[in-house]
Design a protein around this motif. Structure first.
Motif, PDB file in Angstrom:
ATOM      1  N   LEU A   1       0.824  -1.213   0.000  1.00 29.32           N
ATOM      2  CA  LEU A   1       0.000   0.000   0.000  1.00 29.32           C
ATOM      3  C   LEU A   1       0.858   1.263   0.000  1.00 29.32           C
ATOM      4  O   LEU A   1       0.578   2.215  -0.729  1.00 29.32           O
ATOM      5  CB  LEU A   1      -0.952  -0.015   1.196  1.00 29.32           C
ATOM      6  N   ASP A   2       1.911   1.273   0.816  1.00 27.54           N
ATOM      7  CA  ASP A   2       2.803   2.431   0.869  1.00 27.54           C
ATOM      8  C   ASP A   2       3.510   2.649  -0.469  1.00 27.54           C
ATOM      9  O   ASP A   2       3.594   3.774  -0.961  1.00 27.54           O
ATOM     10  CB  ASP A   2       3.848   2.273   1.982  1.00 27.54           C
ATOM     11  N   ALA A   3       4.007   1.562  -1.053  1.00 32.81           N
ATOM     12  CA  ALA A   3       4.705   1.680  -2.340  1.00 32.81           C
ATOM     13  C   ALA A   3       3.754   2.152  -3.435  1.00 32.81           C
ATOM     14  O   ALA A   3       4.131   2.967  -4.278  1.00 32.81           O
ATOM     15  CB  ALA A   3       5.341   0.348  -2.717  1.00 32.81           C
ATOM     16  N   ALA A   4       2.527   1.654  -3.431  1.00 27.61           N
ATOM     17  CA  ALA A   4       1.550   2.071  -4.439  1.00 27.61           C
ATOM     18  C   ALA A   4       1.320   3.577  -4.369  1.00 27.61           C
ATOM     19  O   ALA A   4       1.253   4.259  -5.398  1.00 27.61           O
ATOM     20  CB  ALA A   4       0.239   1.317  -4.258  1.00 27.61           C
ATOM     21  N   ASP A   5       1.229   4.095  -3.155  1.00 28.33           N
ATOM     22  CA  ASP A   5       1.043   5.537  -2.986  1.00 28.33           C
ATOM     23  C   ASP A   5       2.285   6.317  -3.402  1.00 28.33           C
ATOM     24  O   ASP A   5       2.187   7.317  -4.116  1.00 28.33           O
ATOM     25  CB  ASP A   5       0.681   5.866  -1.538  1.00 28.33           C
ATOM     26  N   GLU A   6       3.456   5.864  -2.960  1.00 25.54           N
ATOM     27  CA  GLU A   6       4.703   6.565  -3.289  1.00 25.54           C
ATOM     28  C   GLU A   6       4.965   6.587  -4.794  1.00 25.54           C
ATOM     29  O   GLU A   6       5.465   7.578  -5.328  1.00 25.54           O
ATOM     30  CB  GLU A   6       5.885   5.911  -2.573  1.00 25.54           C
ATOM     31  N   LEU A   7       4.636   5.487  -5.464  1.00 22.01           N
ATOM     32  CA  LEU A   7       4.891   5.378  -6.904  1.00 22.01           C
ATOM     33  C   LEU A   7       3.745   5.924  -7.742  1.00 22.01           C
ATOM     34  O   LEU A   7       3.863   6.003  -8.964  1.00 22.01           O
ATOM     35  CB  LEU A   7       5.113   3.908  -7.277  1.00 22.01           C
ATOM     36  N   ASN A   8       2.646   6.272  -7.096  1.00 21.88           N
ATOM     37  CA  ASN A   8       1.442   6.705  -7.798  1.00 21.88           C
ATOM     38  C   ASN A   8       1.030   5.651  -8.826  1.00 21.88           C
ATOM     39  O   ASN A   8       0.750   5.953  -9.988  1.00 21.88           O
ATOM     40  CB  ASN A   8       1.632   8.080  -8.442  1.00 21.88           C
ATOM     41  N   ALA A   9       1.010   4.405  -8.387  1.00 26.45           N
ATOM     42  CA  ALA A   9       0.689   3.280  -9.267  1.00 26.45           C
ATOM     43  C   ALA A   9      -0.752   3.386  -9.769  1.00 26.45           C
ATOM     44  O   ALA A   9      -1.654   3.790  -9.033  1.00 26.45           O
ATOM     45  CB  ALA A   9       0.888   1.966  -8.523  1.00 26.45           C
ATOM     46  N   ASP A  10      -0.931   3.006 -11.025  1.00 25.88           N
ATOM     47  CA  ASP A  10      -2.269   2.989 -11.613  1.00 25.88           C
ATOM     48  C   ASP A  10      -3.037   1.733 -11.228  1.00 25.88           C
ATOM     49  O   ASP A  10      -4.264   1.714 -11.259  1.00 25.88           O
ATOM     50  CB  ASP A  10      -2.169   3.053 -13.144  1.00 25.88           C
ATOM     51  N   LEU A  11      -2.294   0.688 -10.894  1.00 23.85           N
ATOM     52  CA  LEU A  11      -2.893  -0.601 -10.582  1.00 23.85           C
ATOM     53  C   LEU A  11      -1.963  -1.369  -9.665  1.00 23.85           C
ATOM     54  O   LEU A  11      -0.741  -1.308  -9.817  1.00 23.85           O
ATOM     55  CB  LEU A  11      -3.101  -1.402 -11.883  1.00 23.85           C
ATOM     56  N   VAL A  12      -2.562  -2.107  -8.734  1.00 25.34           N
ATOM     57  CA  VAL A  12      -1.812  -3.010  -7.861  1.00 25.34           C
ATOM     58  C   VAL A  12      -2.226  -4.430  -8.240  1.00 25.34           C
ATOM     59  O   VAL A  12      -3.419  -4.722  -8.354  1.00 25.34           O
ATOM     60  CB  VAL A  12      -2.124  -2.751  -6.372  1.00 25.34           C
ATOM     61  N   VAL A  13      -1.237  -5.294  -8.448  1.00 26.09           N
ATOM     62  CA  VAL A  13      -1.518  -6.692  -8.775  1.00 26.09           C
ATOM     63  C   VAL A  13      -0.930  -7.567  -7.676  1.00 26.09           C
ATOM     64  O   VAL A  13       0.246  -7.418  -7.322  1.00 26.09           O
ATOM     65  CB  VAL A  13      -0.906  -7.083 -10.145  1.00 26.09           C
ATOM     66  N   VAL A  14      -1.762  -8.439  -7.149  1.00 24.54           N
ATOM     67  CA  VAL A  14      -1.323  -9.393  -6.127  1.00 24.54           C
ATOM     68  C   VAL A  14      -1.853 -10.770  -6.484  1.00 24.54           C
ATOM     69  O   VAL A  14      -2.882 -10.905  -7.151  1.00 24.54           O
ATOM     70  CB  VAL A  14      -1.797  -8.989  -4.706  1.00 24.54           C
ATOM     71  N   GLY A  15      -1.149 -11.786  -6.034  1.00 28.06           N
ATOM     72  CA  GLY A  15      -1.575 -13.161  -6.282  1.00 28.06           C
ATOM     73  C   GLY A  15      -2.467 -13.656  -5.164  1.00 28.06           C
ATOM     74  O   GLY A  15      -2.188 -13.434  -3.988  1.00 28.06           O
ATOM     75  N   GLY A  16      -3.535 -14.307  -5.543  1.00 31.32           N
ATOM     76  CA  GLY A  16      -4.431 -14.883  -4.549  1.00 31.32           C
ATOM     77  C   GLY A  16      -4.095 -16.341  -4.312  1.00 31.32           C
ATOM     78  O   GLY A  16      -3.426 -16.985  -5.113  1.00 31.32           O
ATOM     79  N   ARG A  17      -4.524 -16.830  -3.192  1.00 34.89           N
ATOM     80  CA  ARG A  17      -4.369 -18.249  -2.901  1.00 34.89           C
ATOM     81  C   ARG A  17      -5.543 -18.687  -2.049  1.00 34.89           C
ATOM     82  O   ARG A  17      -6.151 -17.885  -1.340  1.00 34.89           O
ATOM     83  CB  ARG A  17      -3.055 -18.549  -2.210  1.00 34.89           C
ATOM     84  N   LYS A  18      -5.826 -19.958  -2.139  1.00 37.89           N
ATOM     85  CA  LYS A  18      -6.953 -20.490  -1.362  1.00 37.89           C
ATOM     86  C   LYS A  18      -6.514 -20.671   0.076  1.00 37.89           C
ATOM     87  O   LYS A  18      -5.447 -21.179   0.353  1.00 37.89           O
ATOM     88  CB  LYS A  18      -7.408 -21.816  -1.948  1.00 37.89           C
ATOM     89  N   ARG A  19      -7.394 -20.224   0.950  1.00 42.40           N
ATOM     90  CA  ARG A  19      -7.155 -20.381   2.376  1.00 42.40           C
ATOM     91  C   ARG A  19      -8.491 -20.587   3.058  1.00 42.40           C
ATOM     92  O   ARG A  19      -9.478 -19.956   2.693  1.00 42.40           O
ATOM     93  CB  ARG A  19      -6.505 -19.106   2.914  1.00 42.40           C
ATOM     94  N   SER A  20      -8.512 -21.426   4.046  1.00 41.00           N
ATOM     95  CA  SER A  20      -9.755 -21.672   4.770  1.00 41.00           C
ATOM     96  C   SER A  20     -10.120 -20.427   5.579  1.00 41.00           C
ATOM     97  O   SER A  20      -9.251 -19.600   5.887  1.00 41.00           O
ATOM     98  CB  SER A  20      -9.583 -22.861   5.713  1.00 41.00           C
ATOM     99  N   PRO A  21     -11.398 -20.291   5.940  1.00 44.21           N
ATOM    100  CA  PRO A  21     -11.781 -19.152   6.786  1.00 44.21           C
ATOM    101  C   PRO A  21     -10.982 -19.113   8.097  1.00 44.21           C
ATOM    102  O   PRO A  21     -10.589 -18.047   8.558  1.00 44.21           O
ATOM    103  CB  PRO A  21     -13.269 -19.385   7.048  1.00 44.21           C
ATOM    104  N   ALA A  22     -10.725 -20.285   8.679  1.00 45.28           N
ATOM    105  CA  ALA A  22      -9.939 -20.322   9.920  1.00 45.28           C
ATOM    106  C   ALA A  22      -8.513 -19.859   9.656  1.00 45.28           C
ATOM    107  O   ALA A  22      -7.927 -19.129  10.455  1.00 45.28           O
ATOM    108  CB  ALA A  22      -9.937 -21.723  10.508  1.00 45.28           C
ATOM    109  N   GLY A  23      -7.944 -20.273   8.523  1.00 42.38           N
ATOM    110  CA  GLY A  23      -6.590 -19.850   8.162  1.00 42.38           C
ATOM    111  C   GLY A  23      -6.501 -18.352   7.986  1.00 42.38           C
ATOM    112  O   GLY A  23      -5.537 -17.715   8.407  1.00 42.38           O
ATOM    113  N   LYS A  24      -7.521 -17.764   7.374  1.00 43.66           N
ATOM    114  CA  LYS A  24      -7.546 -16.312   7.202  1.00 43.66           C
ATOM    115  C   LYS A  24      -7.631 -15.605   8.552  1.00 43.66           C
ATOM    116  O   LYS A  24      -6.986 -14.587   8.774  1.00 43.66           O
ATOM    117  CB  LYS A  24      -8.726 -15.891   6.326  1.00 43.66           C
ATOM    118  N   ALA A  25      -8.452 -16.158   9.444  1.00 43.11           N
ATOM    119  CA  ALA A  25      -8.623 -15.534  10.757  1.00 43.11           C
ATOM    120  C   ALA A  25      -7.349 -15.611  11.579  1.00 43.11           C
ATOM    121  O   ALA A  25      -6.989 -14.662  12.274  1.00 43.11           O
ATOM    122  CB  ALA A  25      -9.776 -16.202  11.504  1.00 43.11           C
ATOM    123  N   ILE A  26      -6.652 -16.738  11.484  1.00 43.45           N
ATOM    124  CA  ILE A  26      -5.453 -16.929  12.295  1.00 43.45           C
ATOM    125  C   ILE A  26      -4.247 -16.211  11.694  1.00 43.45           C
ATOM    126  O   ILE A  26      -3.508 -15.519  12.380  1.00 43.45           O
ATOM    127  CB  ILE A  26      -5.142 -18.435  12.462  1.00 43.45           C
TER     128      ILE A  26
END
Length: 133
Positions: free
Chosen positions: A83-108
């Protein structure tokens, strides 16, 4: 011209998938510039981002397709770094990779992707891993 910030974690396939999606964006390759960002949460060996296999994989893909890029590194919370780099660089788009995670995994363990999506003031693209035939 697009300036795209790509958050690259340790996974080589996710890194390549992110680079592939940059290539798939509308416009010619010379209309796209990319910043690959790897955030170290633990780096006892003192490695640089260019030594990380996933960063090299994304870099190689961008090189093969003639897309200009730079590699940045940071330390600390990966979501905050993106988030900080996107603001500093004035990025037009941020791309990140998603992965499957269980709801418990996300919470922990939390989710960098989820934090970036919910906190970014910029468009965020989430890629999946490309399955090869």
């Amino acid at each position: 011209m697009y300036h795209v910030l790509v958050g690259v974690d340790e996974d080589e396939e996710r890194a390549r998938a992110c680079a592939q999606e940059v290539l798939n964006l509308p416009g010619d390759t010379d209309e796209k510039t990319v910043t690959l960002l790897h955030s170290f949460t633990d780096n006892p060996g003192g490695a640089s981002a260019t030594q990380i296999a996933s960063v090299r994989r994304a870099s190689d893909f961008l090189d093969e397709h003639g897309i200009d890029y730079e590699v940045l590194e940071s330390s600390g919370d990966p979501a905050e770094s993106i988030l900080d780099a996107a603001d500093e660089l004035n990025a037009d788009l941020v791309v990140v990779g998603g992965r499957k995670r269980s709801p418990a995994g996300k919470a922990i363990f939390g989710s960098v992707t989820q934090s970036v999506i919910l906190s970014s003031s910029r468009p965020v693209m989430v890629t999946g891993v490309v399955t090869r035939a």
